[in-house]
Design a protein around this motif. Structure first.
Motif, PDB file in Angstrom:
ATOM      1  N   ALA A 123       0.825  -1.199   0.000  1.00 20.47           N
ATOM      2  CA  ALA A 123       0.000   0.000   0.000  1.00 20.47           C
ATOM      3  C   ALA A 123       0.863   1.254   0.000  1.00 20.47           C
ATOM      4  O   ALA A 123       2.067   1.199   0.263  1.00 20.47           O
ATOM      5  CB  ALA A 123      -0.930  -0.007   1.206  1.00 20.47           C
ATOM      6  N   THR A 124       0.226   2.394  -0.297  1.00 25.52           N
ATOM      7  CA  THR A 124       0.931   3.680  -0.406  1.00 25.52           C
ATOM      8  C   THR A 124       0.384   4.694   0.603  1.00 25.52           C
ATOM      9  O   THR A 124      -0.691   4.495   1.185  1.00 25.52           O
ATOM     10  CB  THR A 124       0.734   4.293  -1.806  1.00 25.52           C
ATOM     11  OG1 THR A 124      -0.667   4.539  -1.985  1.00 25.52           O
ATOM     12  CG2 THR A 124       1.225   3.364  -2.904  1.00 25.52           C
ATOM     13  N   THR A 125       1.105   5.806   0.757  1.00 28.95           N
ATOM     14  CA  THR A 125       0.666   6.882   1.651  1.00 28.95           C
ATOM     15  C   THR A 125      -0.703   7.416   1.235  1.00 28.95           C
ATOM     16  O   THR A 125      -1.566   7.660   2.085  1.00 28.95           O
ATOM     17  CB  THR A 125       1.697   8.024   1.659  1.00 28.95           C
ATOM     18  OG1 THR A 125       2.943   7.511   2.132  1.00 28.95           O
ATOM     19  CG2 THR A 125       1.246   9.171   2.548  1.00 28.95           C
ATOM     20  N   VAL A 126      -0.905   7.592  -0.067  1.00 29.81           N
ATOM     21  CA  VAL A 126      -2.189   8.137  -0.531  1.00 29.81           C
ATOM     22  C   VAL A 126      -3.340   7.197  -0.149  1.00 29.81           C
ATOM     23  O   VAL A 126      -4.418   7.647   0.248  1.00 29.81           O
ATOM     24  CB  VAL A 126      -2.147   8.395  -2.055  1.00 29.81           C
ATOM     25  CG1 VAL A 126      -3.534   8.714  -2.594  1.00 29.81           C
ATOM     26  CG2 VAL A 126      -1.189   9.536  -2.358  1.00 29.81           C
ATOM     27  N   GLN A 127      -3.096   5.895  -0.218  1.00 33.90           N
ATOM     28  CA  GLN A 127      -4.143   4.958   0.217  1.00 33.90           C
ATOM     29  C   GLN A 127      -4.429   5.118   1.708  1.00 33.90           C
ATOM     30  O   GLN A 127      -5.573   5.003   2.144  1.00 33.90           O
ATOM     31  CB  GLN A 127      -3.730   3.513  -0.107  1.00 33.90           C
ATOM     32  CG  GLN A 127      -3.833   3.197  -1.588  1.00 33.90           C
ATOM     33  CD  GLN A 127      -3.310   1.810  -1.916  1.00 33.90           C
ATOM     34  OE1 GLN A 127      -2.132   1.510  -1.708  1.00 33.90           O
ATOM     35  NE2 GLN A 127      -4.163   0.966  -2.438  1.00 33.90           N
TER      36      GLN A 127
END
Ligand code: TRP
Ligand code: ZN
Length: 497
Positions: free
Chosen positions: A437-441
Motif C-alpha cells: 500500500a501507499t501513503t495516498v491509500q
C-alpha cells in the motif's frame, strides 16, 4: 488458479480460431520494478510466488554455495528477464532447459531462457551459485551488507541484503512464500523466518547438519534472513498454540544475555497487546534473535522473527525495541511498501507503537512524547527539514521518518478521536494484509473512516519540510517523559540522526 483458468480459456479461443490476440513479440523484462527512489531495485515482467533457497555455509571460509528455485508467473511475453544477485552463478535453468545468463552492472543478472516465456506463463527458475558474500562489494553502495561474525554470519539488512545470498525480484512490491534450508557444520545453528517443522537440524554427511525453515505467508525479499553461528535456541508456544523460536548468541556476556532475555522472552505478551490495537497477529510463528556483541549494529523487523543488536541492552531490559520491531510485523511486513519513499508507513507506525507502550506502562503519555519532541526540536532540526512522506533517499531512515512520522499519526489521532484512529489502524492492517500500500491509500482511508477532510493536516505533517504550527499553543518546555531515555537510545541505534 485464476491465472490458469484464464490461460485455458485463451488457449480454447485460439484453438477455435476466434481469438484475436496474436501474441506480442516477446520483449526483455525491465531491470527495475519502477521504484522512483531505487530505479534498479526489483525487476519487470514477472511475479514470484515462492522461493526455495537451499544452501551450504562454512563459517571458517565464508563460502556459501547452493541452489535457489524460484516459482514465478510472467506478466508479459518475455525474451529475457533480470534477477537481483551478486554471487557467482554457475548455471541457470528455466522451465527445465538450460538458459544463458550475463551480469549487467553489479547486482543484475540477465537470464535468457531457451524459449521465450508467454504472458501468464509459469516460470520455474533454478539458479546454482557459490561465493564469499563478504567479498562482494556492490560498487553503487560501496559495501557488502553480509555480516561476518566470530562464529558465523548474518544476512540481515534493509533495503539491500537479498543480493548477497539468494537471487530474487528484490522489491517489497513482489512478495512470496519462502523455504530456507542451510547446511552448516555440526554445533553451529542456522536460523531463519517462520517455523522449523523438523524441530532441529537433520544430520548430513561430512560433519554438517541441515536446518530447514518455512514461511507460509507472503514475505518481502529484504525481510528474509539467515543468522548462522553458535546460539542457544529455544522453542516455546503462545497461548493460541504458535511456535516461538528465540535465539541468543552464546557469545553474549551474561549480563547482556539476562537483559536481552528479560525483554525478548516477553515477545508473546507484547505481540498479544499489539494485536488488541492493530488486529490479529498476521503470521504463523514469532520470536527474536540476538546477535553476538560488536556485529549487528541495529535491529531489523525480519518477518515473524526480528534480529536484534546486543547494543540495545545497555542497562536493564529494553522492551521498546521489542515493541518497535514487532509492530513492524503489521506495518511493513504484512502491509508492505509499494515504493521505498513511503517508509514512514513502517517507521512512523512502529515508533508510535513505542509511544503507546510508554503510555500503557505509565511512563509518559503519547501526548507527553509529542510535546517533548515538539518543544525540543527547533525549526532547523532534521526532524522538520525533511518531509516524512517525501524524505528523499538520503533521509529514508532519518528522524523525520521515525519521530515526525509518529507525530503525524498523533495529530491524526487528535483530529479524529481515539475510536476512529484505532479503527483506521485496524482497517489498514486488515485491508492490505499480506499486500502492499501507499501513503495516498492511507490518507484516503483516514478520510473515509473519519468522514473528514484531512488535507491540511496531512499536507503540514507529511508533505511539508518545515515545522508545522500547532493550533493549540504549546506550553512551556515540558519535562522528558520517563520512557524517553530508553526510547531515544533505542532510536539512536535504529535510525540515522
Ligand atoms: N528498519 C529498522 C528498524 O527501524 C532499522 C534500520 C534502518 C535498519 N536501516 C537499516 C536495519 C539498515 C538494518 C539495516 O527497526
Ligand atoms: Zn523500525
Amino acid at each position: 488458479m485464476r491465472r490458469l483458468l484464464a490461460a485455458l480459456v485463451a488457449t480454447a479461443l485460439t484453438l477455435a480460431g476466434t481469438g484475436t490476440a496474436a501474441h506480442a513479440t516477446p520483449e526483455p523484462g525491465g531491470a527495475g520494478i519502477g521504484d522512483p527512489y531505487f530505479p534498479q531495485y526489483g525487476n519487470g515482467g514477472y511475479d514470484v510466488s515462492h522461493y526455495d533457497i537451499r544452501l551450504r555455509y562454512t563459517p571458517a571460509t565464508d563460502l556459501l554455495t547452493g541452489t535457489t528455485t524460484i516459482l514465478a508467473t510472467a506478466t508479459q511475453d518475455l525474451s529475457s528477464f533480470h534477477l537481483d544477485f551478486l554471487l557467482d552463478v554457475s548455471s541457470v535453468r528455466v522451465n527445465n532447459r538450460p538458459a544463458t545468463f550475463a551480469r549487467q552492472g553489479d547486482h543484475e543478472l540477465v537470464v535468457t531462457p531457451a524459449r521465450p516465456i508467454t504472458d501468464d506463463g509459469a516460470m520455474t527458475v533454478v539458479v546454482q551459485y557459490s561465493g564469499v558474500p563478504s567479498e562482494k562489494v556492490d560498487a553503487g553502495l560501496g559495501y557488502s551488507a553480509w555480516i561476518r561474525t566470530p562464529d558465523g554470519a548474518m544476512a540481515v539488512g534493509q533495503p539491500e541484503i537479498a543480493w548477497w545470498w539468494f537471487p530474487s525480484n528484490d522489491h517489497p512490491a513482489d512478495k512470496a512464500t519462502f523455504d530456507v534450508s542451510v547446511a552448516v557444520p555440526n554445533g553451529v545453528s542456522a536460523i531463519s523466518n517462520g517455523d522449523m517443522p523438523n524441530f532441529g537440524p537433520v544430520p548430513e554427511t561430512l560433519g554438517y547438519s541441515r536446518w530447514s525453515w518455512r514461511s507460509l505467508k507472503p514475505q518481502a525479499p529484504y525481510l528474509a534472513f539467515v543468522t548462522i553461528g553458535k546460539y542457544d535456541l529455544s522453542l516455546d508456544t503462545t497461548a493460541n498454540g504458535q511456535p516461538i523460536w528465540n535465539a541468543y548468541s552464546k557469545l553474549l556476556p551474561q549480563a547482556t544475555r539476562n537483559e536481552a532475555q528479560a525483554s525478548i522472552e516477553r515477545t508473546a505478551e507484547i505481540t498479544d497487546w499489539e494485536s488488541t490495537l492493530f488486529g490479529p497477529w498476521p503470521f504463523e510463528a514469532r520470536g527474536g534473535v540476538v546477535a553476538p556483541p560488536g556485529t549487528l549494529g541495529f535491529a531489523l523487523e525480519n518477518q515473524t522473527r526480528p534480529n536484534y543488536s546486543s547494543a540495545f541492552w545497555f542497562s536493564g531490559s529494553n522492551t521498546s525495541v521489542v515493541v518497535h520491531e514487532n509492530a513492524h510485523q503489521w506495518f511493513g511486513d504484512s502491509v508492505s511498501l509499494s515504493r521505498w519513499q513511503d517508509i514512514w508507513l513502517n517507521e512512523g507506525f512502529a515508533t508510535y507503537a513505542e509511544w503507546l507502550w510508554s503510555e500503557k506502562n505509565h511512563e509518559g503519555t503519547t501526548q507527553d512524547l509529542f510535546d517533548y519532541l515538539y518543544a525540543t526540536n527547533p525549526p532547523n532540526a532534521p526532524i522538520w527539514t525533511a518531509a516524512p512522506a517525501a524524505p528523499g533517499v538520503a533521509n529514508l531512515f532519518g528522524p523525520a521518518v521515525y519521530d515526525r512520522g509518529a507525530m503525524a499519526l498523533h495529530q491524526l489521532r487528535l483530529a479524529v478521536g481515539d475510536d476512529d484512529f484505532f479503527r483506521i489502524l485496524r482497517t489498514w492492517a486488515a485491508e492490505h494484509r499480506y499486500g502492499n500500500a501507499t501513503t495516498v491509500q492511507f490518507t484516503r482511508l483516514a478520510e473515509k473512516v473519519s468522514g473528514r477532510d484531512l488535507d491540511a493536516l496531512f499536507r503540514a505533517w507529511l508533505y511539508t519540510p518545515s515545522k508545522p504550527a500547532l493550533t493549540t499553543m504549546a506550553k512551556r518546555a515540558p519535562q522528558a517523559p520517563k520512557s524517553w531515555a530508553q526510547i531515544s537510545r533505542t532510536h539512536e541505534l535504529l535510525h540515522e540522526n
